[in-house]
Motif scaffolding. Structure first.
Motif, short mmCIF file in Angstrom:
data_model
loop_
_atom_site.label_atom_id
_atom_site.label_comp_id
_atom_site.label_asym_id
_atom_site.label_seq_id
_atom_site.Cartn_x
_atom_site.Cartn_y
_atom_site.Cartn_z
N HIS A 160 0.82 -1.21 0.00
CA HIS A 160 0.00 0.00 0.00
C HIS A 160 0.86 1.28 0.00
CE1 HIS A 160 -3.56 -2.42 0.63
NE2 HIS A 160 -3.00 -2.97 1.69
N HIS A 169 -2.32 6.10 -0.86
CA HIS A 169 -3.28 5.65 -1.86
C HIS A 169 -4.73 5.84 -1.43
CE1 HIS A 169 -0.04 2.79 -3.73
NE2 HIS A 169 0.23 4.08 -3.90
N TYR A 221 -7.26 7.89 -3.50
CA TYR A 221 -8.03 7.33 -4.62
C TYR A 221 -9.31 6.65 -4.14
CZ TYR A 221 -3.49 8.08 -6.73
OH TYR A 221 -2.30 8.64 -7.15
#
Length: 328
Positions: free
Chosen positions: A47, A75, A78
């Motif tokens: 990740h 991330h 997103y």
């Protein structure tokens, strides 16, 4: 135990109060009135994420004992989630009894902004007019709020961000909070940096954000985004040209990619760090010595910030009746 939400902390500790609390905490750190081990980091490679465990003890006036756990998951952006989740737990330093759990996500942004506020107050030119901010995430607004708190002369803000929508949202929040100066979205770094008196970098970049020769003499820089050796926001050549200040020497050399990469290139060594922020607070270190110097405050974050702001938040929450009390 008392549980304090982000809203509770915001009511209990405005930015000006956070700046004063963080200044006093760094003063304690420099005087040896704090026990702050290097934080433990656990990486989650799949990740691109890191979770940090940051224990600490403050002694003297308003003592505090606690642990901050903060997870940085880039991330998450997103998934429309915050990229930072955190908790701060406080214990009674005389008995070890658990006292409180605080929303560390908001507290992290608040105390990080407050550290830049302390550095800007001590190092930026008094006549600073233009602020350039790199990044429009969770850290950007507190950085701006802190700089404005100590340099009310700022009347022009440039926002530099990869996505225009997030930059526009940040600009709208600034205007909504009553900032009456100019807020502009930078499309040309040369134009923005040619005006900069103060620069705040609050990104997760692994490469420098701008060329070294774009920063003019007399600028003050708060570099708070790069928290690992493989990250860097400031060009090594600019680091070498700057008068460097850090939150804590040991942590900076272990974690600050901006400094580590400049040292690896042979451009700086340990002697280039002029002082820790707490030494400036205590008057035992020298800050800016001329109007033309470029000053750089490199922060990787320190548990004294979290403990000081959390202890103040708990004190005020007890007085104001904020939060939720839970018996274990």
């Amino acid at each position: 135990m008392r549980f304090l939400s982000a809203a509770d902390i915001a009511k209990a500790v405005p930015m000006a109060a956070a700046i004063e609390a963080v200044a006093q905490a760094f003063g304690k750190l420099a005087r040896g009135e704090a026990c702050i081990p290097l934080r433990t980091a656990i990486s989650i490679a799949e990740h691109a994420a890191t979770t940090f465990f940051m224990p600490g003890l403050l002694t003297g006036e308003m003592p505090a004992l606690g642990l901050k756990t903060v997870s940085v998951f880039p991330h998450n952006i997103y998934r429309a989630e915050p990229t930072i989740y955190a908790l701060v737990t406080l214990f009674d330093p005389t008995s070890g009894r658990p006292l409180a759990v605080l929303d560390g996500t908001y507290l992290t942004a608040l105390r990080t902004g407050a550290a830049s506020g302390v550095a800007t107050r001590l190092l930026a030119r008094p006549d600073a007019r233009t602020l350039v901010v790199f990044g429009a995430g969770a850290q950007a607004l507190p950085q701006i709020q802190a700089v404005l708190a100590v340099r009310p002369t700022i009347n022009n803000i440039w926002i530099v961000n990869r996505t225009r929508d997030r930059a526009m949202l940040l600009a709208a929040r600034l205007r909504g909070e009553g900032f009456r100066g100019d807020v502009r979205l930078a499309t040309n770094l040369e134009v923005a940096l040619a005006e900069a008196d103060v620069i705040c970098t609050a990104t997760s970049s692994s490469v420098p954000l701008f060329a070294a020769d774009l920063v003019r003499p007399g600028t003050h820089i708060n570099a708070i985004g790069a928290y690992r050796p493989d990250m860097a926001e400031i060009p090594p050549e600019l680091v070498a040209r700057s008068r460097i200040f850090v939150d804590q020497r040991q942590a900076a050399w272990a974690e600050a990619g901006d400094l580590i990469q400049a040292r690896a290139a042979g451009l700086i060594d340990e002697h280039h760090i002029v002082a820790e922020l707490g030494e400036l607070v205590n008057g035992t270190g020298n800050g800016r010595t001329s109007a033309d110097e470029i000053t750089l405050f490199k922060s990787v974050g320190n548990a004294v910030q979290d403990l000081a702001v959390a202890a103040l938040a708990l004190q005020q929450a007890n007085t104001l009746g904020l939060g939720v009390e839970v018996r274990l």
